[in-house]
Design an enzyme around this catalytic site. Structure first.
Site, mmCIF file in Angstrom:
data_model
loop_
_atom_site.group_PDB
_atom_site.id
_atom_site.type_symbol
_atom_site.label_atom_id
_atom_site.label_comp_id
_atom_site.label_asym_id
_atom_site.label_seq_id
_atom_site.Cartn_x
_atom_site.Cartn_y
_atom_site.Cartn_z
ATOM 1 N N TYR A 197 11.568 -19.977 4.429
ATOM 2 C CA TYR A 197 11.345 -20.536 3.084
ATOM 3 C C TYR A 197 11.590 -19.422 2.068
ATOM 4 O O TYR A 197 11.416 -18.235 2.370
ATOM 5 C CB TYR A 197 9.960 -21.181 2.967
ATOM 6 C CG TYR A 197 8.758 -20.292 3.226
ATOM 7 C CD1 TYR A 197 8.123 -19.614 2.180
ATOM 8 C CD2 TYR A 197 8.234 -20.148 4.511
ATOM 9 C CE1 TYR A 197 7.009 -18.818 2.417
ATOM 10 C CE2 TYR A 197 7.122 -19.351 4.758
ATOM 11 C CZ TYR A 197 6.516 -18.686 3.707
ATOM 12 O OH TYR A 197 5.416 -17.901 3.937
ATOM 13 N N HIS A 256 7.360 2.866 3.687
ATOM 14 C CA HIS A 256 7.615 3.136 5.104
ATOM 15 C C HIS A 256 9.089 3.514 5.234
ATOM 16 O O HIS A 256 9.968 2.742 4.851
ATOM 17 C CB HIS A 256 7.275 1.907 5.940
ATOM 18 C CG HIS A 256 5.920 1.347 5.633
ATOM 19 N ND1 HIS A 256 4.750 1.894 6.117
ATOM 20 C CD2 HIS A 256 5.537 0.319 4.836
ATOM 21 C CE1 HIS A 256 3.713 1.210 5.660
ATOM 22 N NE2 HIS A 256 4.163 0.246 4.870
ATOM 23 N N SER A 287 0.817 -1.218 0.000
ATOM 24 C CA SER A 287 0.000 0.000 0.000
ATOM 25 C C SER A 287 0.842 1.256 0.000
ATOM 26 O O SER A 287 0.484 2.254 -0.603
ATOM 27 C CB SER A 287 -0.897 0.057 1.243
ATOM 28 O OG SER A 287 -1.849 -0.960 1.225
ATOM 29 N N ARG A 288 1.979 1.220 0.719
ATOM 30 C CA ARG A 288 2.721 2.446 0.982
ATOM 31 C C ARG A 288 4.211 2.186 1.091
ATOM 32 O O ARG A 288 4.657 1.038 1.173
ATOM 33 C CB ARG A 288 2.261 3.038 2.327
ATOM 34 C CG ARG A 288 0.831 3.454 2.340
ATOM 35 C CD ARG A 288 0.515 4.223 3.585
ATOM 36 N NE ARG A 288 0.206 3.358 4.723
ATOM 37 C CZ ARG A 288 -0.109 3.819 5.920
ATOM 38 N NH1 ARG A 288 -0.116 5.115 6.158
ATOM 39 N NH2 ARG A 288 -0.396 2.991 6.900
ATOM 40 N N THR A 312 -1.549 -4.392 4.068
ATOM 41 C CA THR A 312 -2.396 -4.697 2.918
ATOM 42 C C THR A 312 -2.922 -6.118 3.073
ATOM 43 O O THR A 312 -4.116 -6.383 2.937
ATOM 44 C CB THR A 312 -1.586 -4.605 1.610
ATOM 45 O OG1 THR A 312 -0.874 -3.386 1.607
ATOM 46 C CG2 THR A 312 -2.507 -4.700 0.406
ATOM 47 N N ILE A 319 10.024 -10.425 3.027
ATOM 48 C CA ILE A 319 11.102 -9.839 3.838
ATOM 49 C C ILE A 319 10.515 -8.948 4.936
ATOM 50 O O ILE A 319 11.104 -8.805 6.020
ATOM 51 C CB ILE A 319 12.105 -9.063 2.933
ATOM 52 C CG1 ILE A 319 13.345 -8.614 3.723
ATOM 53 C CG2 ILE A 319 11.452 -7.864 2.270
ATOM 54 C CD1 ILE A 319 14.334 -9.682 4.035
ATOM 55 N N ASP A 320 9.344 -8.364 4.691
ATOM 56 C CA ASP A 320 8.696 -7.547 5.737
ATOM 57 C C ASP A 320 8.338 -8.409 6.941
ATOM 58 O O ASP A 320 8.527 -8.016 8.097
ATOM 59 C CB ASP A 320 7.448 -6.825 5.192
ATOM 60 C CG ASP A 320 6.393 -7.766 4.618
ATOM 61 O OD1 ASP A 320 6.731 -8.903 4.215
ATOM 62 O OD2 ASP A 320 5.215 -7.364 4.561
ATOM 63 N N ARG A 321 7.865 -9.617 6.684
ATOM 64 C CA ARG A 321 7.493 -10.516 7.771
ATOM 65 C C ARG A 321 8.732 -10.965 8.547
ATOM 66 O O ARG A 321 8.731 -11.020 9.785
ATOM 67 C CB ARG A 321 6.748 -11.730 7.201
ATOM 68 C CG ARG A 321 5.478 -11.362 6.435
ATOM 69 C CD ARG A 321 4.837 -12.596 5.820
ATOM 70 N NE ARG A 321 4.451 -13.575 6.840
ATOM 71 C CZ ARG A 321 4.120 -14.831 6.568
ATOM 72 N NH1 ARG A 321 4.113 -15.270 5.319
ATOM 73 N NH2 ARG A 321 3.788 -15.652 7.556
HETATM 74 N N1 LIG Z 1 -2.870 6.499 4.319
HETATM 75 C C1 LIG Z 1 -3.124 5.175 4.280
HETATM 76 N N2 LIG Z 1 -2.969 4.508 3.125
HETATM 77 C C2 LIG Z 1 -3.204 3.187 3.073
HETATM 78 N N3 LIG Z 1 -3.596 2.447 4.124
HETATM 79 C C3 LIG Z 1 -3.781 3.067 5.300
HETATM 80 C C4 LIG Z 1 -3.538 4.454 5.439
HETATM 81 N N4 LIG Z 1 -3.765 4.782 6.727
HETATM 82 C C5 LIG Z 1 -4.143 3.659 7.355
HETATM 83 N N5 LIG Z 1 -4.169 2.612 6.513
HETATM 84 C C6 LIG Z 1 -4.523 1.227 6.865
HETATM 85 O O1 LIG Z 1 -3.321 0.508 6.806
HETATM 86 C C7 LIG Z 1 -3.485 -0.719 6.098
HETATM 87 C C8 LIG Z 1 -2.249 -0.879 5.233
HETATM 88 O O2 LIG Z 1 -1.175 -1.005 6.132
HETATM 89 P P1 LIG Z 1 0.315 -0.675 5.740
HETATM 90 O O3 LIG Z 1 1.122 -1.163 6.901
HETATM 91 O O4 LIG Z 1 0.477 0.723 5.332
HETATM 92 O O5 LIG Z 1 0.459 -1.609 4.454
HETATM 93 P P2 LIG Z 1 1.706 -2.049 3.586
HETATM 94 O O6 LIG Z 1 2.834 -2.271 4.544
HETATM 95 O O7 LIG Z 1 1.208 -3.269 2.935
HETATM 96 O O8 LIG Z 1 2.011 -0.953 2.634
HETATM 97 C C9 LIG Z 1 -4.789 -0.639 5.331
HETATM 98 O O9 LIG Z 1 -5.529 -1.821 5.547
HETATM 99 C C10 LIG Z 1 -5.509 0.591 5.894
HETATM 100 O O10 LIG Z 1 -6.683 0.251 6.600
HETATM 101 C C1 LIG Z 2 2.145 -11.288 2.614
HETATM 102 C C2 LIG Z 2 2.639 -9.987 2.009
HETATM 103 C C3 LIG Z 2 1.906 -9.731 0.708
HETATM 104 C C4 LIG Z 2 2.345 -8.857 3.012
HETATM 105 O O1 LIG Z 2 2.670 -7.628 2.408
HETATM 106 P P1 LIG Z 2 2.148 -6.234 2.959
HETATM 107 O O2 LIG Z 2 0.738 -6.408 3.396
HETATM 108 O O3 LIG Z 2 3.017 -5.902 4.149
HETATM 109 O O4 LIG Z 2 2.328 -5.247 1.872
HETATM 110 C C5 LIG Z 2 4.190 -10.023 1.814
HETATM 111 O O5 LIG Z 2 4.815 -10.351 3.002
HETATM 112 C C6 LIG Z 2 4.579 -11.001 0.736
HETATM 113 O O6 LIG Z 2 4.532 -10.717 -0.437
HETATM 114 N N1 LIG Z 2 4.966 -12.237 1.161
HETATM 115 C C7 LIG Z 2 5.384 -13.303 0.298
HETATM 116 C C8 LIG Z 2 4.688 -14.581 0.617
HETATM 117 C C9 LIG Z 2 4.954 -15.132 1.999
HETATM 118 O O7 LIG Z 2 5.312 -14.397 2.930
HETATM 119 O O8 LIG Z 2 4.818 -16.367 2.153
HETATM 120 K K LIG Z 3 3.411 -4.991 6.360
#
Ligand SMILES: Nc1ncnc2c1ncn2[C@@H]1O[C@H](COP(=O)(O)OP(=O)(O)O)[C@@H](O)[C@H]1O
Ligand SMILES: CC(C)(COP(=O)(O)O)[C@@H](O)C(=O)NCCC(=O)O
Ligand SMILES: [K+]
Length: 268
Positions: A111, A20, A17-18, A140, A116-118
Site C-alpha cells: 500500500y 543506519h 531514532s537513528r 522507534t 520503506i524500512d518495513r
Molecule cells: N543509541 C541508541 N539510540 C536510540 N535507540 C537505541 C540506541 N541503542 C539501542 N536503542 C534501542 O533501539 C530502539 C530504536 O531502534 P532503531 O532500530 O535504532 O530505530 P529506528 O530504526 O527507528 O531509528 C529504541 O527503542 C532503543 O531501545
Molecule cells: C512504522 C514506522 C514509523 C517505523 O519506523 P522506525 O521505527 O523504523 O523508525 C515506519 O515504517 C513508517 O513511517 N511507516 C509508514 C506507515 C506504515 O508502514 O504503514
Molecule cells: K526500523
C-alpha cells in the site's frame, strides 16, 4: 525495479531514532554502523567530500567503517531509504543520491504509505530465509510485516517501540521517572514504580509479540520469522525467558534492511 550498481557505495536507512549505514562493495556488505541523525553542517561536509571521492571516515568515529581501508576514487554513490522526510531532504543536494522507493521493490500488494524500512526488511528476510516470512522490527515503532510465498504483502501492525512506550509515560505523567529497560525480564508483580513500568511494558509487549507470531504460524506454519531493529536482542531475551520454544525459531538479524538493498544490486 532499480538495479543498484556499485563497486564501493553507501547505503543509508534513515529511521526515526537513528541513521543506519552500510558500506557495500559490489553485492558484499562490508560494514554496517549506526549514528544519530546528523546536523545539516555535517551532512554538507560529507556531501562535498563524497563528491570528490573522499570517504571522510573520521566523521564516523568509533564505527566499523574506520577499520576498513577504502581507496578514495570516483564520487561515492549513496542509496537512501527513509521514513523521515525532513532527514531525506538534507541529502537531496547530493548529485549521486538514489532514493529507494516502494515501486522499485519486487514485492506485490504494497500500500502506498507502507514504510520503506518495513518493505526492505521483509524483502531482505525473504531473500535470505525464503518466503513466506514475518519480520518483527523493534525500532522507534515496533512493527510486524508479513509476506506470503508469492511475495505479496499479507499485512502487519504498528505499535510504539519499547523506548517510546517508556518515554511517553515519563513525558505525559507527573510522577513517573525516566527509566531504562533491563536485559532480563523483570518480576511481573512489581512493588515499586520503576519495576512496575518495566513489568507493564515488557510483559504486554511480549504477550503481543507471541500472539502475532502464533497467529502468523496458523496461516503460514512453515514460515520463518526474523527480528531486527535496535531492540531485537532485548525482545529475543524476553522471548527466551518466557517462551523458549518460540524464541528458538526466531532469527535475529540486524541487517535485514541492508539484505533488502543488497538484493537489488546488479552483482547479486
Ligand atoms: N543509541 C541508541 N539510540 C536510540 N535507540 C537505541 C540506541 N541503542 C539501542 N536503542 C534501542 O533501539 C530502539 C530504536 O531502534 P532503531 O532500530 O535504532 O530505530 P529506528 O530504526 O527507528 O531509528 C529504541 O527503542 C532503543 O531501545
Ligand atoms: C512504522 C514506522 C514509523 C517505523 O519506523 P522506525 O521505527 O523504523 O523508525 C515506519 O515504517 C513508517 O513511517 N511507516 C509508514 C506507515 C506504515 O508502514 O504503514
Ligand atoms: K526500523
Amino acid at each position: 525495479m532499480i538495479i543498484v550498481n556499485c563497486d564501493n557505495c553507501l547505503g543509508l536507512m534513515i529511521g526515526n531514532s537513528r541513521l543506519h549505514w552500510a558500506l557495500f562493495t559490489g553485492a558484499t556488505l562490508e560494514a554496517a554502523w549506526d549514528t544519530d541523525h546528523l546536523p545539516a553542517l555535517v551532512v554538507e561536509q560529507l556531501i562535498q567530500s563524497w563528491q570528490a571521492g573522499e570517504w571522510k571516515t573520521e566523521l564516523f568515529p568509533d564505527t566499523q567503517i574506520n577499520a576498513i581501508q577504502i581507496p578514495n576514487s570516483t564520487p561515492i554513490p549513496l542509496y537512501v531509504a527513509s521514513v523521515v522526510p525532513v532527514q531525506t531532504q538534507l541529502w537531496q543536494t547530493y548529485p549521486y543520491i538514489n532514493v529507494i522507493t516502494l515501486d522499485q521493490l519486487p514485492l506485490h500488494g504494497l500500500y502506498p504509505t507502507l514504510g520503506i524500512d518495513r518493505a526492505l526488511a521483509v524483502l531482505g528476510a525473504g531473500e535470505n530465509l525464503g518466503f513466506p516470512v514475518l519480520v518483527i522490527d523493534g525500532g522507534t515503532a515496533l512493527t510486524f510485516t508479513g509476506v506470503d510465498a508469492q511475495k505479496r504483502l499479507v499485512g502487519g501492525a504498528i505499535l510504539p517501540g519499547l523506548r517510546l512506550q517508556i518515554q511517553s509515560l515519563t513525558d505525559r505523567t507527573a510522577a513517573l521517572p525516566k527509566i531504562e529497560l533491563y536485559s532480563e525480564m523483570p518480576p511481573r508483580w512489581a512493588l515499586n514504580t520503576v519495576e512496575a513500568i518495566q513489568s507493564g511494558v515488557s510483559y504486554t509487549v511480549l504477550a503481543g509479540v507471541k500472539d502475532f507470531i502464533e497467529s502468523w504460524w496458523q496461516e503460514f506454519p512453515e514460515s520463518k520469522i526474523a527480528i531486527t531493529g535496535g531492540d531485537r536482542t532485548l525482545l529475543l531475551v524476553y522471548l527466551q525467558a518466557k517462551f523458549p520454544n518460540i524464541a528458538a525459531k526466531v532469527i535475529a538479524d540486524p541487517h535485514l534492511i541492508f539484505w533488502g538493498m543488497q538484493s537489488l544490486t546488479i552483482n547479486n
